[in-house]
Design a protein around this motif. Structure first.
Motif, PDB file in Angstrom:
ATOM      1  N   HIS A 149       1.344  -1.040   0.206  1.00  0.00           N
ATOM      2  CA  HIS A 149      -0.148   0.044   0.325  1.00  0.00           C
ATOM      3  C   HIS A 149       0.932   0.912  -0.272  1.00  0.00           C
ATOM      4  O   HIS A 149       1.908   1.302   0.901  1.00  0.00           O
ATOM      5  CB  HIS A 149      -0.862   0.522   1.318  1.00  0.00           C
ATOM      6  N   GLU A 150       0.456   1.919  -1.075  1.00  0.00           N
ATOM      7  CA  GLU A 150       1.307   3.834  -0.720  1.00  0.00           C
ATOM      8  C   GLU A 150       1.380   4.233   0.167  1.00  0.00           C
ATOM      9  O   GLU A 150       1.999   5.104   0.105  1.00  0.00           O
ATOM     10  CB  GLU A 150       0.481   4.348  -2.076  1.00  0.00           C
ATOM     11  N   ASP A 151       0.443   4.176   1.232  1.00  0.00           N
ATOM     12  CA  ASP A 151       1.360   4.809   2.992  1.00  0.00           C
ATOM     13  C   ASP A 151       2.143   4.483   3.551  1.00  0.00           C
ATOM     14  O   ASP A 151       2.550   5.510   3.711  1.00  0.00           O
ATOM     15  CB  ASP A 151      -0.344   4.060   3.307  1.00  0.00           C
ATOM     16  N   ILE A 152       2.530   3.183   3.129  1.00  0.00           N
ATOM     17  CA  ILE A 152       3.870   2.650   3.594  1.00  0.00           C
ATOM     18  C   ILE A 152       4.894   3.725   3.443  1.00  0.00           C
ATOM     19  O   ILE A 152       5.873   4.165   4.326  1.00  0.00           O
ATOM     20  CB  ILE A 152       4.144   1.140   4.035  1.00  0.00           C
ATOM     21  N   PHE A 153       4.834   4.137   2.254  1.00  0.00           N
ATOM     22  CA  PHE A 153       6.208   5.001   1.676  1.00  0.00           C
ATOM     23  C   PHE A 153       5.678   6.629   1.387  1.00  0.00           C
ATOM     24  O   PHE A 153       7.037   7.077   2.541  1.00  0.00           O
ATOM     25  CB  PHE A 153       6.264   4.973  -0.198  1.00  0.00           C
ATOM     26  N   ASN A 154       4.518   6.878   1.882  1.00  0.00           N
ATOM     27  CA  ASN A 154       4.076   8.760   1.939  1.00  0.00           C
ATOM     28  C   ASN A 154       4.615   8.565   3.632  1.00  0.00           C
ATOM     29  O   ASN A 154       5.279   9.489   4.306  1.00  0.00           O
ATOM     30  CB  ASN A 154       2.764   8.010   1.622  1.00  0.00           C
ATOM     31  N   ILE A 155       4.087   7.820   4.790  1.00  0.00           N
ATOM     32  CA  ILE A 155       4.368   8.233   5.578  1.00  0.00           C
ATOM     33  C   ILE A 155       5.893   8.088   5.936  1.00  0.00           C
ATOM     34  O   ILE A 155       6.267   8.456   7.030  1.00  0.00           O
ATOM     35  CB  ILE A 155       3.564   7.108   7.048  1.00  0.00           C
ATOM     36  N   MET A 156       6.534   6.925   5.714  1.00  0.00           N
ATOM     37  CA  MET A 156       8.418   7.088   5.764  1.00  0.00           C
ATOM     38  C   MET A 156       9.064   8.109   5.297  1.00  0.00           C
ATOM     39  O   MET A 156      10.070   8.132   6.158  1.00  0.00           O
ATOM     40  CB  MET A 156       8.684   5.692   5.522  1.00  0.00           C
TER      41      MET A 156
END
Lengths: 89, 451
Positions: free
Chosen positions: A79-86
């Protein structure tokens, strides 16, 4: 909602075709592709829209990983969220 | 589109550098399960745990796949059982058996909270619970136990230190067939915390909501890999690299915690800003200290390196999440850290040095095998020393030592899996019995004149 499909491994004919046809099979719309071949190592990152995905994301992840294994590659669906949040403050 | 190198960095952290979420722990209050009839109370406990946590493992696995991040453990912590068992006259072991059964039913590998809080004295149910710990841990496989024997506000209960010295030994004796494994599931705390997601010391504090999700992150391998790219950085840069890495690690913990809490319909509690090692290659806190510049962990300079590591992890992590809590810091469990195991074997790392290290990190003398002939009073002395560090420095400290019954220093205990294996470390043989047997309460310390 988007997911990132990353493919890493030895370059071969038809990788992009096989991964994107699986995306089509489960109704994941490919919105962006970036790929590079450094010496023999192939790295492709695909951004796909999963809003209308026909199976759960976890299942797509399993299927892509199995496809990767059959081609001798590593395929990760995240899910793209893991990259955005990191990587964004 | 997200930067290609960011994506590859995240994948490398997970695939090559052992980045993972160490645990999603669901805290469940059992305060509404009390009953003077122990069988009725146990039935209520079973129902409460299995209904609150029925989807915990499934949701954890779903998140794991969707985000591509391993979540190693899904666990449960409950209200300290002494508060529930106090109403019953029978031995509280039935509660341990019930917890074990409930944990198995929902598929979690450990459940914490077979606990008592006796920092200022024993109330009804406390002594019975503590006396039952050896039997409870021998008869169950998933239950973890903890006892808080001191705090900065109350001082140290020396009677409880003495009692726990004996109980730790008896727990090891009761599980001698499994390499004394029972003692690996028992922690003695000073300043224990209510929202700790890590085992064996997790319990659900009385000030907590009815049900809550807490998350513990990990990633020693990621920190070490980041440092190895800058072999000549000065110490300020080293701290900055650790902070940036800790930020990224903790962000993932926040994401997983918030997502799990939404899907389970349970409030999100805290992220524990932790660096928790495993015995796996490339997942060691000792190796980070060696990357900073020690030949081996235990060398002069170790405490300073650990202090800067611990502080930087907190500074980086605290901005990455909405709420921080638990034990928050770098853990140094000897048997669970490939580097520490090597350093203990070579003789570089001793219990005395580990004790100094616990003054600047989380949490205490953790997963240390000690000779089988170590007396109950000597273990009580170790507990009192560690509690004193916690009490004076206003921090959580703990003792989880495993008396290797029938073995002596130089030999090893081996539990496999996440618990690893432990070289038996030498303990000073001078007696402390007179001190321990004086009994009573060490008064709370002064909070000014700090030197």
């Amino acid at each position: 909602m988007k997911a990132v499909i990353s493919v890493i491994g030895k370059d071969a004919v038809g990788i992009l075709a096989k991964v994107s046809s699986m995306c089509a099979e489960y109704n994941a719309n490919v919105t962006d592709v970036s790929q590079s071949v450094l010496q023999d190592v192939f790295a492709m990152v695909m951004l796909v829209d999963i809003t209308k995905l026909s199976i759960p994301l976890a299942e797509l992840s399993d299927r892509m990983s199995a496809l990767g294994k059959s081609l001798g590659l590593s395929v990760y669906v995240m899910h793209e969220d893991i990259f955005n949040i990191m990587h964004k403050i | 589109m997200i930067n290609l190198s960011d994506i590859l960095e995240t994948i490398r952290m997970i695939q090559d550098e052992c980045l993972d979420i160490r645990t999603i722990t669901m805290g469940i209050s059992l305060l509404d399960c009390t009953d003077s009839d122990i069988d009725r109370a146990c039935e209520k406990v079973y129902k409460k745990i299995t209904s609150c946590a029925k989807d915990l493992v499934r949701v954890g696995e779903e998140i794991e796949k969707e985000y591509g991040i391993p979540i190693i453990n899904k666990r449960i912590s409950v209200t300290p059982i002494s508060m529930i068992s106090a109403a019953c006259k029978e031995s509280p072991v039935k509660f341990a058996l019930t917890m074990d059964r409930a944990a198995e039913a929902v598929g979690v590998n450990l459940i914490g909270g077979y606990s008592a809080l006796v920092q200022k004295g024993f109330s009804a149910g406390d002594r019975e619970l503590i006396e039952s710990i050896p039997e409870a841990l021998a008869k169950t496989s998933r239950v973890c136990s903890s006892v808080n024997i001191g705090s900065t506000k109350t001082g140290i209960n020396l009677d409880a230190c003495k009692l726990m010295g004996r109980i730790v030994r008896e727990t090891a004796e009761a599980t001698v067939d499994s390499d004394c494994f029972g003692a690996a599931k028992l922690v003695v705390f000073c300043n224990s915390v209510d929202d700790n997601p890590f085992m064996a010391g997790a319990y659900h504090g009385v000030g907590e909501p009815d049900c809550i999700i807490n998350v513990g992150v990990s990633g020693p391998g990621v920190v070490r890999a980041a440092l190895s790219k800058h072999p000549n950085a000065d110490i300020n840069e080293v701290c900055d690299i650790i902070k940036k890495t800790a930020y990224k690690i903790t962000r993932v913990g926040q994401l997983v915690g918030v997502t799990a809490s939404e899907r389970l319909g349970v409030p999100f509690g805290i992220v524990d800003l932790s660096l928790a090692p495993t015995p796996a290659v490339g997942d060691s806190v000792a190796h980070i200290l060696e990357e900073i510049g020690l030949e081996q962990c235990g060398a002069p300079g170790t405490t300073a390196c650990l202090a800067l590591l611990n502080d930087s992890v907190k500074k980086g992590g605290v901005m990455a999440c909405s709420s921080v809590g638990g034990l928050s810091g770098a853990f140094i469990p000897v048997s669970e850290d490939a580097g520490m195991i090597d350093d203990a074997r070579s003789g570089s790392l001793t219990i005395e040095k580990l004790e100094a290290m616990t003054a600047v990190c989380s949490v205490g003398l953790d997963m240390i095998a000690i000779p089988g002939d170590t007396t109950a009073d000597a273990i009580a002395g170790i507990i009192a020393d560690e509690a004193a560090i916690g009490m004076i420095n206003s921090k959580t400290t703990a003792v989880r030592v495993i008396p290797a019954i029938g073995k002596k220093d130089g030999e090893e205990l081996d539990w496999g899996g996440l618990f690893g294996h432990a070289p038996i470390m030498r303990v000073n043989k001078m007696s402390q019995s007179k001190f321990i047997n004086r009994g009573g309460q060490i008064p709370a310390p002064l909070h000014s004149l700090k030197n």
